[in-house]
Scaffold this active site. Structure first.
Site, PDB file in Angstrom:
ATOM      1  N   CYS A 133     -53.475  47.025   0.469  1.00 18.78           N
ATOM      2  CA  CYS A 133     -53.624  45.832  -0.368  1.00 18.78           C
ATOM      3  C   CYS A 133     -55.090  45.685  -0.762  1.00 18.78           C
ATOM      4  O   CYS A 133     -55.990  45.833   0.067  1.00 18.78           O
ATOM      5  CB  CYS A 133     -53.144  44.608   0.403  1.00 18.78           C
ATOM      6  SG  CYS A 133     -53.489  43.053  -0.429  1.00 18.78           S
ATOM      7  N   CYS A 182     -56.717  42.369 -15.749  1.00 18.00           N
ATOM      8  CA  CYS A 182     -55.293  42.441 -16.073  1.00 18.00           C
ATOM      9  C   CYS A 182     -54.859  41.059 -16.550  1.00 18.00           C
ATOM     10  O   CYS A 182     -55.040  40.076 -15.853  1.00 18.00           O
ATOM     11  CB  CYS A 182     -54.454  42.865 -14.870  1.00 18.00           C
ATOM     12  SG  CYS A 182     -52.695  42.993 -15.293  1.00 18.00           S
ATOM     13  N   CYS A 254     -57.947   6.398 -22.568  1.00 17.66           N
ATOM     14  CA  CYS A 254     -58.581   6.795 -21.309  1.00 17.66           C
ATOM     15  C   CYS A 254     -57.609   6.863 -20.142  1.00 17.66           C
ATOM     16  O   CYS A 254     -58.024   7.217 -19.028  1.00 17.66           O
ATOM     17  CB  CYS A 254     -59.750   5.878 -20.973  1.00 17.66           C
ATOM     18  SG  CYS A 254     -59.254   4.221 -20.466  1.00 17.66           S
ATOM     19  N   CYS A 304     -52.661 -20.672 -11.403  1.00 17.10           N
ATOM     20  CA  CYS A 304     -53.435 -21.694 -12.103  1.00 17.10           C
ATOM     21  C   CYS A 304     -54.760 -21.963 -11.403  1.00 17.10           C
ATOM     22  O   CYS A 304     -54.855 -21.912 -10.180  1.00 17.10           O
ATOM     23  CB  CYS A 304     -52.603 -22.960 -12.171  1.00 17.10           C
ATOM     24  SG  CYS A 304     -53.515 -24.425 -12.607  1.00 17.10           S
TER      25      CYS A 304
HETATM   26 ZN   LIG Z   1     -51.811  43.488 -13.233  1.00 15.28          ZN
HETATM   27 ZN   LIG Z   2     -59.361   3.028 -22.454  1.00 12.19          ZN
HETATM   28 ZN   LIG Z   3     -52.956  41.679   1.287  1.00  8.17          ZN
HETATM   29 ZN   LIG Z   4     -52.236 -26.251 -11.046  1.00  8.85          ZN
END
Ligand SMILES: [Zn+2]
Ligand SMILES: [Zn+2]
Ligand SMILES: [Zn+2]
Ligand SMILES: [Zn+2]
Ligand SMILES: [Zn+2]
Ligand SMILES: [Zn+2]
Ligand SMILES: [Zn+2]
Ligand SMILES: [Zn+2]
Ligand SMILES: [Zn+2]
Ligand SMILES: [Zn+2]
Ligand SMILES: [Zn+2]
Ligand SMILES: [Zn+2]
Lengths: 512, 180
Positions: A133, A182, A254, A304
């Site tokens: 590998c 690749c 945003c 309020c």
């Molecule tokens: Zn490849």
């Molecule tokens: Zn905004």
């Molecule tokens: Zn490996």
């Molecule tokens: Zn009130």
């Protein structure tokens, strides 16, 4: 209507602005509330998929390719069909190579159902020759490869993909073979053959969905920001406040919460500022304050701002925001706790001693307390809505009103929420508004009117069911909505540059 | 972008899948790979490059490169610091000239290097050896289109002037490049 103020979605008013006629009479002559033409639309997930599928189908026919290739190409070209077809007709091989689509001999090695498929031909597992590998330098017979044939052991391939998914989010669909140079794009078949954790595989699968990339790449589309909603909003680029059918409000530009009338930049500046100063003003966030007269602890349990001390021997009425007596807020019929008046501060002998940085802090504090107050009141308003549902049922039980008759209470609560929601940001807007000038005067006048109407509405809806009069409520919330529209339109006009009395743009005031 | 929140936690994976990763052993596998790189570097004997871990810390190395023959850097040596993340080799190491003594169009005053393979073009297949060889080749073949050091880039076309500035820059650094 004007666009920049993003007052879209708010109902147009039919009510006269004069507040003098008898509400009981007025209810009969007021026109039904019309929905304004919205400049944004809500699309559900299947509508998004249909739009994306239509694009893919057209490309598939145009280029005579498979659906998978058409999807990969469109994703790679960020859904720019013209650019894709132009480049494809010019040099198809180059486009396919760059998009990571395999051409030529298939050297793929994938594992499935206890067997290993080499170039599409199934072999028993363990029949592969050992190779080293290139990532872990270990030798094993347990490896995979894309069509290019570049082999990596399954452990390394899995870890490689897990990193791509975690580190790059939805961009993991563009992950290529680990071999440098690749360009072959990692295939779904390979990803599904490896033992990736289920959550990682789910992200990869979501990333591959064509409607996901269609919406993410389209500047006129955005996913609703509510968790698990799945709807998308279509709006012109640069549009601000939008509202999804699920109830979520957010800024189309945003992605933060809807912040009309202030701009995205002002909101960002404000948030940074609030974070920096939050320690000092934490107490303002609390729902409990001491009565300014008798020091009894008063809990704010309604939206309020008109507070009455619960101590029966005191009963002092005061404003929650400034802790001043409520009656002075009613002087001249205006609820006036919105204006920061430096002159008034100067009259205060204490203020004279304070240095300029302290004055700057106080100026900020003035706007911050009002912003926070409306912000906190919103939470109560949500609770109030739940209570309202109960009230409506209660009224139904009384027999003389039908459900339809009572829906005005829902409308009233919705209006109250919208007004309070916008009010919090009017203080951010005002904070960055240059001192002095006609515009500021106009703005603050509109803000006062809106605030006063909102408090009145809030108070009205706090009453006992038996004391609520339909005509009064309808009049009050219709007025509140008119005032909200007026204020947002005033800001929109200034934003579009057609206002003549504005000197200097928002944010040009010295930042304390 | 955070997409993970909406999905359920990882469930057990089917036995027909290949290559179950062992997260607990990931630190171990980084260690193993770095040890293996160290071995091959010591055996390889590439001209003008070397690297060794700083003390006991396998995640922090010091590398040395010598300028290639026929370039203005010929005969000059530079030290580099290499810091390996726990995600190595899937994530690139942080490589800087340390001390920041390298006067070069693609190196800033702090020793940061602008090299694609250390950033967006990083591959798990690259290693310390390929990094050092790439930096060595960058010395003689800079990318003048997007320099980190504009002054160096403007002097580059005149190699005599460049050499003067390069030597002046190198000698002005107190730590110098004397070998221990
Ligand atoms: Zn490849
Ligand atoms: Zn905004
Ligand atoms: Zn490996
Ligand atoms: Zn009130
Ligand atoms: Zn009216
Ligand atoms: Zn990673
Ligand atoms: Zn899947
Ligand atoms: Zn939604
Ligand atoms: Zn009291
Ligand atoms: Zn007040
Ligand atoms: Zn006040
Ligand atoms: Zn750069």
């Amino acid at each position: 209507m004007s666009e920049a103020g993003s007052s879209d979605g708010y109902d147009e008013m039919s009510c006269s602005q004069e507040d003098t006629s008898d509400p009981e009479e007025e209810i009969f002559d007021s026109e039904p509330i019309r929905q304004q033409t919205q400049t944004f639309t809500v699309l559900d997930a299947s509508e998004c998929l249909a739009l994306a599928q239509k694009e893919v189908d057209e490309v598939r026919e145009l280029l005579c390719c498979s659906e998978e290739v058409a999807s990969i190409l469109m994703r790679q070209f960020r859904w720019n069909r013209e650019k894709l077809t132009e480049e494809y007709l010019c040099d198809a091989d180059k486009v396919l190579k760059r998009a990571g689509i395999h051409q030529g001999e298939n050297l793929e090695i994938v594992h499935a159902d206890g067997a290993v498929a080499v170039g599409g031909t199934s072999q028993p597992r363990g029949s592969l020759p050992d190779v080293q590998c290139l990532i872990c330098y270990e030798t094993s017979a347990d490896y995979s490869a894309l069509g290019c044939g570049h082999q990596f052991c399954n452990t390394c391939y899995t870890t490689f993909l897990a990193h791509k998914i975690t580190d790059e989010g939805y961009n993991c669909v563009f992950a290529t073979c680990p071999k440098p140079e690749c360009s072959l794009v990692v295939s779904e078949r390979l990803v599904h053959s490896l033992a990736l954790p289920a959550d990682k595989r789910a992200i990869f699968d979501k990333a591959r969905r064509i409607e996901r990339s269609y919406v993410d790449d389209n500047p006129n589309l955005k996913w609703c920001t509510a968790a698990g909603c799945g709807n998308a909003i279509r709006a012109p680029k640069g549009h601000l406040g939008v509202k999804c059918s699920c109830g979520q409000r957010f800024c189309f530009k945003c992605n933060d919460e809807d912040h009309a009338p202030c701009s995205c930049e002002e909101l960002a500046k404000w948030m940074v500022k609030c974070r920096d100063d939050s320690e000092t003003y934490n107490w303002l966030m609390s729902n409990t304050k001491a009565c300014p007269k008798c020091a009894t602890s008063i809990e704010k349990n309604g939206g309020c701002n008109h507070m009455t001390c619960k101590n029966s021997s005191c009963k002092f009425e005061f404003c929650w925001v400034c802790l001043g007596p409520w009656r002075i807020h009613r002087a001249g019929s205006y609820y006036s706790c919105n204006r920061y008046d430096p002159e008034k501060e100067k009259e205060n002998p204490e203020a004279k001693k304070k240095d300029s940085s302290r004055a700057a802090l106080e100026r900020y504090l003035h706007y911050y307390t009002r912003f926070t107050n409306h912000h906190n009141s919103l939470k109560f308003e949500v609770e109030a809505r739940a209570k309202m549902e109960e009230k409506i049922k209660e009224m139904e039980k009384q027999g003389d009103k039908t459900w339809i008759d009572c829906t005005y209470l829902k409308d009233a609560n919705e209006a109250l929420y919208e007004c309070r929601y916008a009010l919090q940001y009017t203080y951010v807007y005002a904070f960055y508004l240059p001192q002095g000038g006609n515009f500021r005067t106009h703005f603050e006048m509109n803000q006062t009117e809106l605030e006063q109407q909102t408090e009145q509405l809030s108070e009205m809806l706090e009453k006992d069911v038996s004391e609520i009069h339909r005509a009064e409520v309808v009049h009050c919330f219709t007025m509140a909505k008119t005032r909200l529209t007026n204020l947002l339109e005033l800001v929109a006009v200034r934003g579009s540059g057609s206002a003549t009395d504005t000197s200097g743009g928002a944010g040009s005031s010295s930042d304390p | 972008m955070s997409a993970s929140g909406a999905f359920p936690a990882a469930a057990g994976t089917s036995s027909s899948k290949a290559g179950a990763p062992a997260p607990a052993a990931s630190g171990q596998s980084v260690n193993k790979r770095l040890q293996s790189e160290l071995m091959s570097l010591m055996m390889g004997g590439d001209a003008g490059i070397s690297a060794f871990p700083d003390g006991d810390n396998i995640f922090q190395w010091t590398g040395t490169i010598t300028g290639g023959a026929g370039t203005v850097y010929e005969g000059l040596t530079f030290k580099l610091s290499l810091k390996f993340p726990t995600g190595y080799p899937y994530e690139a190491p942080a490589v800087t000239f340390n001390p920041p003594s390298c006067f070069h169009p693609n190196v800033d005053q702090y020793g940061n290097i602008c090299l694609d393979i250390l950033k967006e073009k990083w591959s798990a297949v690259y290693n310390v050896r390929t990094i050092l060889l790439s930096i060595q080749s960058l010395l003689g073949d800079p990318n003048l289109d997007s320099p980190l050091n504009g002054h160096a880039a403007s002097l580059w076309p005149n190699q005599a002037d460049f050499k003067k500035a390069l030597l002046k820059h190198k000698s002005s650094l107190p730590s110098g490049e004397r070998r221990p």
